[in-house]
Design a protein around this motif. Structure first.
Motif, PDB file in Angstrom:
ATOM      1  N   ARG A   1      17.355  -1.986  10.951  1.00  9.64           N
ATOM      2  CA  ARG A   1      16.029  -1.086  10.462  1.00  9.64           C
ATOM      3  C   ARG A   1      16.493   0.400  10.678  1.00  9.64           C
ATOM      4  O   ARG A   1      17.551   0.999  11.447  1.00  9.64           O
ATOM      5  N   ILE A   2      15.928   1.202   9.717  1.00 11.05           N
ATOM      6  CA  ILE A   2      16.045   2.930   9.716  1.00 11.05           C
ATOM      7  C   ILE A   2      14.761   3.510  10.554  1.00 11.05           C
ATOM      8  O   ILE A   2      13.606   3.131  10.023  1.00 11.05           O
ATOM      9  N   GLU A   3      15.510   4.414  11.507  1.00 15.53           N
ATOM     10  CA  GLU A   3      14.341   5.413  12.112  1.00 15.53           C
ATOM     11  C   GLU A   3      13.231   4.287  12.507  1.00 15.53           C
ATOM     12  O   GLU A   3      12.024   4.938  12.201  1.00 15.53           O
ATOM     13  N   THR A   4      13.536   3.448  13.414  1.00 14.91           N
ATOM     14  CA  THR A   4      12.293   2.679  14.031  1.00 14.91           C
ATOM     15  C   THR A   4      12.273   2.968  15.346  1.00 14.91           C
ATOM     16  O   THR A   4      13.106   3.361  16.340  1.00 14.91           O
TER      17      THR A   4
ATOM     18  N   VAL B   1      14.709   8.095  18.777  1.00 15.72           N
ATOM     19  CA  VAL B   1      14.454   7.298  17.514  1.00 15.72           C
ATOM     20  C   VAL B   1      15.776   7.164  16.887  1.00 15.72           C
ATOM     21  O   VAL B   1      16.426   8.232  16.405  1.00 15.72           O
ATOM     22  N   PRO B   2      16.448   6.134  16.716  1.00 15.23           N
ATOM     23  CA  PRO B   2      17.554   6.092  15.955  1.00 15.23           C
ATOM     24  C   PRO B   2      17.705   6.225  14.443  1.00 15.23           C
ATOM     25  O   PRO B   2      16.778   5.676  13.883  1.00 15.23           O
ATOM     26  N   ASP B   3      18.679   6.615  14.008  1.00 18.74           N
ATOM     27  CA  ASP B   3      18.820   6.733  12.407  1.00 18.74           C
ATOM     28  C   ASP B   3      18.804   5.239  12.043  1.00 18.74           C
ATOM     29  O   ASP B   3      18.183   5.006  11.315  1.00 18.74           O
ATOM     30  N   LEU B   4      19.598   4.362  12.628  1.00 19.13           N
ATOM     31  CA  LEU B   4      19.621   2.802  12.338  1.00 19.13           C
ATOM     32  C   LEU B   4      19.886   2.045  13.697  1.00 19.13           C
ATOM     33  O   LEU B   4      20.407   2.499  14.515  1.00 19.13           O
ATOM     34  N   VAL B   5      19.162   1.094  13.661  1.00 16.19           N
ATOM     35  CA  VAL B   5      19.071   0.353  15.024  1.00 16.19           C
ATOM     36  C   VAL B   5      18.786  -1.392  14.553  1.00 16.19           C
ATOM     37  O   VAL B   5      18.189  -1.734  13.608  1.00 16.19           O
ATOM     38  N   GLU B   6      19.458  -1.952  15.426  1.00 12.06           N
ATOM     39  CA  GLU B   6      19.413  -3.660  15.300  1.00 12.06           C
ATOM     40  C   GLU B   6      18.630  -4.028  16.510  1.00 12.06           C
ATOM     41  O   GLU B   6      19.264  -3.643  17.596  1.00 12.06           O
ATOM     42  N   ILE B   7      17.519  -4.610  16.473  1.00 12.39           N
ATOM     43  CA  ILE B   7      16.752  -4.737  17.731  1.00 12.39           C
ATOM     44  C   ILE B   7      16.785  -6.482  17.745  1.00 12.39           C
ATOM     45  O   ILE B   7      16.754  -7.099  17.219  1.00 12.39           O
TER      46      ILE B   7
END
Length: 188
Positions: free
Chosen positions: A57-60, A70-76
């Motif tokens: 995800r982007i900025e989630t 808030v990360p630039d990209l993150v996989e949760i």
């Protein structure tokens, strides 16, 4: 967290992949907020391609009081904890240090516009004695990155031909301009 009210422009990327190890969805949209440069949007897009996985995800907003970023990209993960956290461009050492503690299971990556910026960050991290073995830093080819920024439009066509992490190299076409460039991976 970026909301659609904060977004002044959005960039649409229609995607295709010829790399059988790296399937991509048909399309993504990346918003550019009012204070964000096109360089930051380009970094997020290129990082998204480098790290693409289904749950990326982007900025989630993580909606987790113990992680105030808030990360630039993150996989949760399914347990709602970050598995992958990617920062693009500028990021303080203080934030990186906190992420190592607050996201103990997550891979932590920083993507920089050039190899020189990546090496400079790695040196600063070593000097400040940030935790070893927790971070990956990617330094893009500076000329390639500048050309990507110049090519970006509101609507973009992207074709990934190949992407390898060992050796770090990718080939892609963005809006009918061919790119064949290495990138650098540093570990800290």
């Amino acid at each position: 967290m970026t909301t659609w009210r904060d977004v002044s422009t959005s960039f649409t990327f229609t995607l295709k992949s010829e790399d059988r190890h790296r399937p991509l969805p048909h399309k993504i949209i990346i918003g550019q907020n009012q204070t964000e440069t096109i360089r930051h949007v380009a970094l997020k897009f290129l990082a998204w391609v480098l790290f693409y996985r289904e749950r990326l995800r982007i900025e989630t907003d993580l909606e987790n009081a113990s992680i105030p970023f808030v990360p630039d990209l993150v996989e949760i993960g399914y347990d709602m904890r970050p598995l992958l956290w990617v920062e693009c461009g500028e990021c303080t050492l203080s934030k990186l240090s906190k992420l190592a503690v607050k996201c103990p299971e997550a891979e932590l990556w920083i993507v920089k516009r050039s190899v020189a910026e990546a090496e400079h960050l790695a040196a600063r991290m070593a000097k400040e004695d940030l935790r070893r073995g927790r971070y990956g830093i990617i330094g893009l080819d500076q000329t390639m990155f500048q050309e990507v920024c110049a090519q970006m439009q509101d609507r973009n066509e992207f074709l990934l031909v190949s992407l390898s992490l060992d050796p770090p190299q990718w080939q892609f076409d963005l809006n009918n301009l061919w790119f064949d460039a290495p990138f650098t991976i540093l570990k800290h």
